[in-house]
Design an enzyme around this catalytic site. Structure first.
Site, PDB file in Angstrom:
ATOM      1  N   TYR A 156      -3.780   2.637  23.599  1.00 44.97           N
ATOM      2  CA  TYR A 156      -3.208   2.339  24.679  1.00 44.97           C
ATOM      3  C   TYR A 156      -4.321   1.546  25.766  1.00 44.97           C
ATOM      4  CZ  TYR A 156      -0.196   2.206  29.014  1.00 44.97           C
ATOM      5  OH  TYR A 156       0.462   1.904  30.038  1.00 44.97           O
ATOM      6  N   ILE A 189       3.502   6.991  37.822  1.00 43.52           N
ATOM      7  CA  ILE A 189       4.454   6.703  38.463  1.00 43.52           C
ATOM      8  C   ILE A 189       5.768   7.315  37.975  1.00 43.52           C
ATOM      9  CG2 ILE A 189       5.886   4.352  39.291  1.00 43.52           C
ATOM     10  CD1 ILE A 189       2.922   4.763  40.356  1.00 43.52           C
TER      11      ILE A 189
END
Length: 254
Positions: A156, A189
């Protein structure tokens, strides 16, 4: 603050939920017409219905950002329904939790196709119109993993680092056409994906809260505020930048 995206046509990928949905809602609040793209048909339909209740001009399409034919079709539909795209938000992304020694080529490609190639295909599709009109803004949703990462999330970080690099390179290429390209790098988040991560990793939520200088997790709406600012005429001298939205997390030494 209201009205800073008036008369803008904003196209958002990964818009059905999470950060993408919050960006769409904020763009509508700021006066934009919005085009929504996602592979999640049911959630996209629900998001679209809710946004249309505001009276805004909203168009949505199910599509795959990794397929150039799908990208071209969706962009053409948005232009036909709303007008030429003036702001692109490349929000669609894919997390990865792979082992470098066992990951297959197909699995590798699936990460980079969404997190990097898809952003390029979307930009390639909207840039001719922006160049012709000599205006436009692109905001790429990267990640704090573009400049630091943790074990167990291969590859990632590589994909998001590539997205930030693409942001800088593209920004330089299109600057002569009065087009700006920026990235934002969210940290923790409160999205469906983060909640799933916390549920599978005992103690992860508490550990995250302890290391955040602000002592809390961020919200999709807080990311949307920064994205819409960078996309707007309020940020006309900002390009090739990568803004962290992480509650101060990446300022910590350990």
């Amino acid at each position: 603050m209201a009205g800073r995206l008036t008369d803008e046509i904003v196209l958002i990928t990964g818009a059905a939920r999470g950060i993408g949905r919050a960006i769409a809602a904020k763009a509508v609040e700021e006066g934009a017409a919005v085009g929504l793209l996602d592979v999640l048909a049911d959630e996209l339909a629900a998001t679209t219905e809710n946004l249309r209740k505001t009276g805004a001009r909203v168009f949505s399409a199910v599509g795959d950002i990794t397929d150039e034919t799908s990208v071209r079709r969706v962009v053409d539909q948005v232009v036909a329904e709303l007008g030429p795209v003036t702001i692109l938000v490349n929000n669609a992304g894919k997390n990865s939790y792979a082992d470098a020694t066992t990951m297959t080529v197909e699995e590798w490609d699936s990460v980079f196709d969404v997190d990097l190639k898809g952003a390029w295909l979307m930009a390639r599709a909207v840039l001719p119109g922006m160049i012709e009109s000599r205006q436009g803004s692109i905001v790429n949703i990267a990640s704090i993993h573009s400049h630091l990462t943790t074990a167990g999330m291969f590859p990632y970080a590589a994909a998001k680092s590539g997205l930030v690099g693409m942001t800088r390179s593209l920004a330089l290429d299109v600057a002569p056409h009065n087009i700006r390209v920026n990235a934002v790098s969210p940290g923790f988040i409160a999205t469906e994906g983060l909640e799933q991560f916390f549920e599978t990793m005992p103690g992860a939520r508490e550990a995250a809260l302890q290391v955040h200088p602000l002592g809390r997790i961020g919200t999709p709406e807080e990311v949307a505020e920064v994205v819409c600012f960078l996309a707007s005429q309020a940020a006309t001298f900002v390009t090739a930048a990568n803004w962290s939205i992480d509650g101060g997390l990446t300022a910590r030494y350990a």
